[in-house]
Scaffold this motif. Structure first.
Motif, PDB file in Angstrom:
ATOM      1  N   MET A 131      48.525  44.571  90.149  1.00 29.24           N
ATOM      2  CA  MET A 131      49.399  43.510  90.655  1.00 29.24           C
ATOM      3  C   MET A 131      48.714  42.156  90.451  1.00 29.24           C
ATOM      4  SD  MET A 131      50.456  42.909  94.616  1.00 29.24           S
ATOM      5  CE  MET A 131      51.218  44.466  94.970  1.00 29.24           C
ATOM      6  N   THR A 132      49.467  41.179  89.925  1.00 29.67           N
ATOM      7  CA  THR A 132      48.889  39.828  89.828  1.00 29.67           C
ATOM      8  C   THR A 132      49.402  38.994  91.004  1.00 29.67           C
ATOM      9  OG1 THR A 132      50.683  38.851  88.584  1.00 29.67           O
ATOM     10  CG2 THR A 132      48.958  39.952  87.302  1.00 29.67           C
ATOM     11  N   VAL A 133      48.557  38.126  91.508  1.00 29.44           N
ATOM     12  CA  VAL A 133      48.958  37.246  92.616  1.00 29.44           C
ATOM     13  C   VAL A 133      48.688  35.802  92.214  1.00 29.44           C
ATOM     14  CG1 VAL A 133      48.643  36.677  95.055  1.00 29.44           C
ATOM     15  CG2 VAL A 133      48.386  39.049  94.297  1.00 29.44           C
ATOM     16  N   ALA A 134      49.758  35.004  92.140  1.00 27.43           N
ATOM     17  CA  ALA A 134      49.586  33.567  91.872  1.00 27.43           C
ATOM     18  C   ALA A 134      49.523  32.853  93.221  1.00 27.43           C
ATOM     19  CB  ALA A 134      50.768  33.057  91.057  1.00 27.43           C
ATOM     20  N   ILE A 135      48.617  31.879  93.324  1.00 31.14           N
ATOM     21  CA  ILE A 135      48.496  31.148  94.596  1.00 31.14           C
ATOM     22  C   ILE A 135      48.676  29.649  94.313  1.00 31.14           C
ATOM     23  CG2 ILE A 135      47.071  30.789  96.661  1.00 31.14           C
ATOM     24  CD1 ILE A 135      45.612  33.364  96.023  1.00 31.14           C
ATOM     25  N   PRO A 136      49.937  29.218  94.137  1.00 31.17           N
ATOM     26  CA  PRO A 136      50.180  27.805  93.833  1.00 31.17           C
ATOM     27  C   PRO A 136      49.890  26.920  95.050  1.00 31.17           C
ATOM     28  CG  PRO A 136      52.248  28.959  94.166  1.00 31.17           C
ATOM     29  CD  PRO A 136      51.180  30.002  94.205  1.00 31.17           C
ATOM     30  N   LEU A 137      49.562  25.632  94.760  1.00 33.31           N
ATOM     31  CA  LEU A 137      49.294  24.689  95.849  1.00 33.31           C
ATOM     32  C   LEU A 137      50.445  23.707  96.044  1.00 33.31           C
ATOM     33  CD1 LEU A 137      45.518  23.919  95.145  1.00 33.31           C
ATOM     34  CD2 LEU A 137      46.500  25.580  96.734  1.00 33.31           C
ATOM     35  N   THR A 138      51.399  23.704  95.101  1.00 35.85           N
ATOM     36  CA  THR A 138      52.562  22.808  95.223  1.00 35.85           C
ATOM     37  C   THR A 138      53.832  23.599  94.873  1.00 35.85           C
ATOM     38  OG1 THR A 138      52.457  22.152  92.913  1.00 35.85           O
ATOM     39  CG2 THR A 138      51.225  20.775  94.483  1.00 35.85           C
ATOM     40  N   ILE A 139      54.986  23.036  95.296  1.00 38.02           N
ATOM     41  CA  ILE A 139      56.270  23.682  94.971  1.00 38.02           C
ATOM     42  C   ILE A 139      56.444  23.703  93.457  1.00 38.02           C
ATOM     43  CG2 ILE A 139      58.788  23.437  95.154  1.00 38.02           C
ATOM     44  CD1 ILE A 139      58.347  22.273  97.968  1.00 38.02           C
ATOM     45  N   SER A 140      56.053  22.619  92.822  1.00 35.90           N
ATOM     46  CA  SER A 140      56.211  22.551  91.369  1.00 35.90           C
ATOM     47  C   SER A 140      55.385  23.639  90.665  1.00 35.90           C
ATOM     48  CB  SER A 140      55.857  21.119  90.966  1.00 35.90           C
ATOM     49  OG  SER A 140      55.350  21.062  89.733  1.00 35.90           O
ATOM     50  N   GLU A 141      54.154  23.872  91.125  1.00 33.53           N
ATOM     51  CA  GLU A 141      53.343  24.955  90.539  1.00 33.53           C
ATOM     52  C   GLU A 141      54.002  26.324  90.798  1.00 33.53           C
ATOM     53  OE1 GLU A 141      48.970  22.933  91.332  1.00 33.53           O
ATOM     54  OE2 GLU A 141      49.239  25.017  91.928  1.00 33.53           O
ATOM     55  N   ALA A 142      54.576  26.479  91.981  1.00 35.13           N
ATOM     56  CA  ALA A 142      55.229  27.760  92.312  1.00 35.13           C
ATOM     57  C   ALA A 142      56.441  27.985  91.420  1.00 35.13           C
ATOM     58  CB  ALA A 142      55.645  27.765  93.786  1.00 35.13           C
ATOM     59  N   LEU A 143      57.202  26.914  91.169  1.00 30.93           N
ATOM     60  CA  LEU A 143      58.383  27.052  90.305  1.00 30.93           C
ATOM     61  C   LEU A 143      57.975  27.367  88.861  1.00 30.93           C
ATOM     62  CD1 LEU A 143      60.585  24.189  91.783  1.00 30.93           C
ATOM     63  CD2 LEU A 143      61.071  26.645  91.871  1.00 30.93           C
ATOM     64  N   ASP A 144      56.859  26.760  88.418  1.00 25.86           N
ATOM     65  CA  ASP A 144      56.366  27.083  87.063  1.00 25.86           C
ATOM     66  C   ASP A 144      55.975  28.560  86.991  1.00 25.86           C
ATOM     67  OD1 ASP A 144      56.757  24.557  86.162  1.00 25.86           O
ATOM     68  OD2 ASP A 144      54.680  23.894  86.437  1.00 25.86           O
ATOM     69  N   ALA A 145      55.302  29.042  88.039  1.00 25.24           N
ATOM     70  CA  ALA A 145      54.891  30.455  88.061  1.00 25.24           C
ATOM     71  C   ALA A 145      56.123  31.359  88.050  1.00 25.24           C
ATOM     72  CB  ALA A 145      54.034  30.728  89.301  1.00 25.24           C
ATOM     73  N   LEU A 146      57.174  30.937  88.767  1.00 28.24           N
ATOM     74  CA  LEU A 146      58.408  31.746  88.828  1.00 28.24           C
ATOM     75  C   LEU A 146      59.123  31.730  87.478  1.00 28.24           C
ATOM     76  CD1 LEU A 146      59.989  33.425  90.884  1.00 28.24           C
ATOM     77  CD2 LEU A 146      61.167  31.342  91.615  1.00 28.24           C
ATOM     78  N   SER A 147      59.096  30.581  86.786  1.00 26.36           N
ATOM     79  CA  SER A 147      59.741  30.504  85.457  1.00 26.36           C
ATOM     80  C   SER A 147      59.047  31.423  84.471  1.00 26.36           C
ATOM     81  CB  SER A 147      59.637  29.095  84.873  1.00 26.36           C
ATOM     82  OG  SER A 147      60.333  28.217  85.627  1.00 26.36           O
ATOM     83  N   SER A 148      57.702  31.464  84.544  1.00 24.87           N
ATOM     84  CA  SER A 148      57.026  32.319  83.561  1.00 24.87           C
ATOM     85  C   SER A 148      57.036  33.789  83.962  1.00 24.87           C
ATOM     86  CB  SER A 148      55.597  31.822  83.272  1.00 24.87           C
ATOM     87  OG  SER A 148      55.012  31.303  84.399  1.00 24.87           O
ATOM     88  N   ASN A 149      57.377  34.088  85.216  1.00 24.22           N
ATOM     89  CA  ASN A 149      57.457  35.478  85.691  1.00 24.22           C
ATOM     90  C   ASN A 149      58.738  35.671  86.502  1.00 24.22           C
ATOM     91  OD1 ASN A 149      55.257  37.290  85.146  1.00 24.22           O
ATOM     92  ND2 ASN A 149      53.963  35.772  86.178  1.00 24.22           N
ATOM     93  N   PRO A 150      59.900  35.721  85.864  1.00 28.64           N
ATOM     94  CA  PRO A 150      61.164  35.755  86.615  1.00 28.64           C
ATOM     95  C   PRO A 150      61.274  36.952  87.567  1.00 28.64           C
ATOM     96  CG  PRO A 150      61.563  35.418  84.270  1.00 28.64           C
ATOM     97  CD  PRO A 150      60.108  35.750  84.415  1.00 28.64           C
ATOM     98  N   ASP A 151      60.486  38.025  87.313  1.00 22.84           N
ATOM     99  CA  ASP A 151      60.554  39.193  88.199  1.00 22.84           C
ATOM    100  C   ASP A 151      59.592  39.087  89.386  1.00 22.84           C
ATOM    101  OD1 ASP A 151      62.355  40.289  86.507  1.00 22.84           O
ATOM    102  OD2 ASP A 151      60.851  41.439  85.381  1.00 22.84           O
ATOM    103  N   ALA A 152      58.807  38.014  89.430  1.00 23.31           N
ATOM    104  CA  ALA A 152      57.788  37.904  90.499  1.00 23.31           C
ATOM    105  C   ALA A 152      58.457  37.826  91.864  1.00 23.31           C
ATOM    106  CB  ALA A 152      56.937  36.670  90.263  1.00 23.31           C
ATOM    107  N   ARG A 153      57.790  38.371  92.876  1.00 26.57           N
ATOM    108  CA  ARG A 153      58.304  38.303  94.253  1.00 26.57           C
ATOM    109  C   ARG A 153      57.564  37.205  95.003  1.00 26.57           C
ATOM    110  NH1 ARG A 153      61.904  42.447  95.943  1.00 26.57           N
ATOM    111  NH2 ARG A 153      61.883  41.096  97.763  1.00 26.57           N
ATOM    112  N   LEU A 154      58.335  36.409  95.739  1.00 24.98           N
ATOM    113  CA  LEU A 154      57.731  35.352  96.566  1.00 24.98           C
ATOM    114  C   LEU A 154      57.287  35.963  97.890  1.00 24.98           C
ATOM    115  CD1 LEU A 154      60.581  32.747  95.997  1.00 24.98           C
ATOM    116  CD2 LEU A 154      58.319  32.708  94.918  1.00 24.98           C
ATOM    117  N   ILE A 155      56.157  35.490  98.393  1.00 19.84           N
ATOM    118  CA  ILE A 155      55.736  35.941  99.720  1.00 19.84           C
ATOM    119  C   ILE A 155      55.296  34.715 100.515  1.00 19.84           C
ATOM    120  CG2 ILE A 155      53.330  36.443  99.050  1.00 19.84           C
ATOM    121  CD1 ILE A 155      53.469  38.891 100.926  1.00 19.84           C
ATOM    122  N   GLN A 156      55.717  34.636 101.793  1.00 21.81           N
ATOM    123  CA  GLN A 156      55.295  33.510 102.625  1.00 21.81           C
ATOM    124  C   GLN A 156      54.346  34.044 103.690  1.00 21.81           C
ATOM    125  OE1 GLN A 156      56.086  29.952 102.388  1.00 21.81           O
ATOM    126  NE2 GLN A 156      54.411  30.002 103.854  1.00 21.81           N
ATOM    127  N   GLY A 157      54.892  34.464 104.858  1.00 17.87           N
ATOM    128  CA  GLY A 157      54.019  35.043 105.886  1.00 17.87           C
ATOM    129  C   GLY A 157      53.715  36.512 105.617  1.00 17.87           C
TER     130      GLY A 157
END
Ligand SMILES: Cc1cc2nc3c(=O)[nH]c(=O)nc-3n(C[C@H](O)[C@H](O)[C@H](O)COP(=O)(O)OP(=O)(O)OC[C@H]3O[C@@H](n4cnc5c(N)ncnc54)[C@H](O)[C@@H]3O)c2cc1C
Length: 282
Positions: free
Chosen positions: A1-27
């Motif tokens: 499993m890969t885990v991206a840890i973005p520090l901004t919304i823009s970085e998170a959206l870039d990560a989501l664009s390059s991995n459309p199947d990725a799951r978001l996790i908050q708490g």
């Protein structure tokens, strides 16, 4: 499993664009349960917890407030947020345990979109607006259009829920629920009532008694005709009971492992009666 840890919304959206199947996790308080029970085996995860923009709330010039999707329940229970949206504070206080409230968020409650989610009846009662952002567009959706069914919502796969805007009303508001025990419990039935005195309106939203949260518009307009919501201080018992009865008529409960439809229908009538009596006690 890969885990991206973005520090901004823009970085998170870039990560989501390059991995459309990725799951978001908050708490992670919903998602980790799914993973631990092997109901979910994501290959790519985008962890939103370090994004500061998601963990702040602001007051808007029109008097509403905007709460970031990553603000934990713990912050809603006390302080200024409690003063501004007391029903949200009451709902937050009923979520899980202190540990769950330190991690769990409204963004996660909206992402899961369970009809038993405790934050959702409050958002329905106050007509909240959900903010969604993708790399291409930002859009805002009424909560009534966002929740589509049991664990179904209008978020597109390339979008992140960034925040929720909540109008600050002028009048009593509260949240209550019943479960199979007093604490650490998912709602068997829940209700949020909010009065807005300047517009002489009352709003009541029910959780866990239908595929989505239910706003009881018929009971609301009936009560508005029977009772002066802006000047009255006490509601008669018969009127409060009849309000509860009418609220229950609008519920659509089912039998399941937590309760029967019959009990849920009875429970929401009692919850509605209690809430309106708390709003107009003497
Ligand atoms: C012991 C226990 C007790 C609980 N008790 C209650 C309770 O009493 N009441 C209640 O309502 N809930 C309860 N829950 C469920 C959970 O705590 C809540 O639903 C909480 O709001 C989830 O928030 P989270 O940030 O942990 O979500 P996560 O688990 O991180 O995410 C949940 C879902 O939302 C998605 N998501 C999260 N953030 C975003 C975002 N910004 N944009 C798009 N999608 C997103 C995720 O992809 C996932 O599908 C309990 C859970 C546990 C484990």
């Amino acid at each position: 499993m890969t885990v991206a840890i973005p520090l901004t919304i823009s970085e998170a959206l870039d990560a989501l664009s390059s991995n459309p199947d990725a799951r978001l996790i908050q708490g992670g308080t919903d998602m980790m349960v799914e993973i631990n029970f092997n109901h979910l085996k994501p290959h790519n995860i985008i962890a939103l917890r370090r994004i500061k923009e998601l963990r702040t709330w602001t007051k808007n010039t029109d008097g509403s407030i905007t709460i970031g999707a990553g603000v934990p329940y713990q912050e809603m229970e006390t302080g200024e947020l409690k003063q501004l949206v007391p029903a949200l504070a009451e709902a937050a206080r009923t979520v899980g345990s202190p540990q769950i409230r330190a991690a769990g968020t409204l963004g996660g409650n909206l992402g899961t979109c369970s009809p038993a989610g405790d934050g959702l009846p409050v958002l329905f009662a106050v007509d909240a607006v959900v903010h969604l952002q993708s790399n291409e567009v930002s859009r805002q959706l009424s909560i009534h259009d966002f929740m589509l069914g049991v664990k179904r919502n209008a978020r597109n796969a390339n979008e992140i829920i960034t925040a929720v805007t909540i109008p600050v009303l002028n009048g009593w508001q509260g949240y209550t629920k019943v479960g199979v025990r007093n604490a650490m419990v998912i709602s068997v039935a829940s209700a949020c009532l909010a009065v807005d005195k300047p517009t002489k309106s009352v709003r009541i939203a029910l959780g866990a008694v239908g595929p989505t949260i239910i706003r009881c518009r018929d009971a609301e307009s009936w009560l508005t005709q029977q009772f002066d919501l802006s000047t009255s201080t006490k509601i008669e018992l018969d009127l409060a009971k009849e309000f509860g009865r009418r609220v229950a008529l609008e519920s659509k409960p089912i039998d399941d492992h937590r309760s029967t439809a019959e009990y849920r229908r009875h429970a929401v009538s009692v919850l509605a009666q209690r809430l309106i009596t708390r709003a107009y006690p003497s």
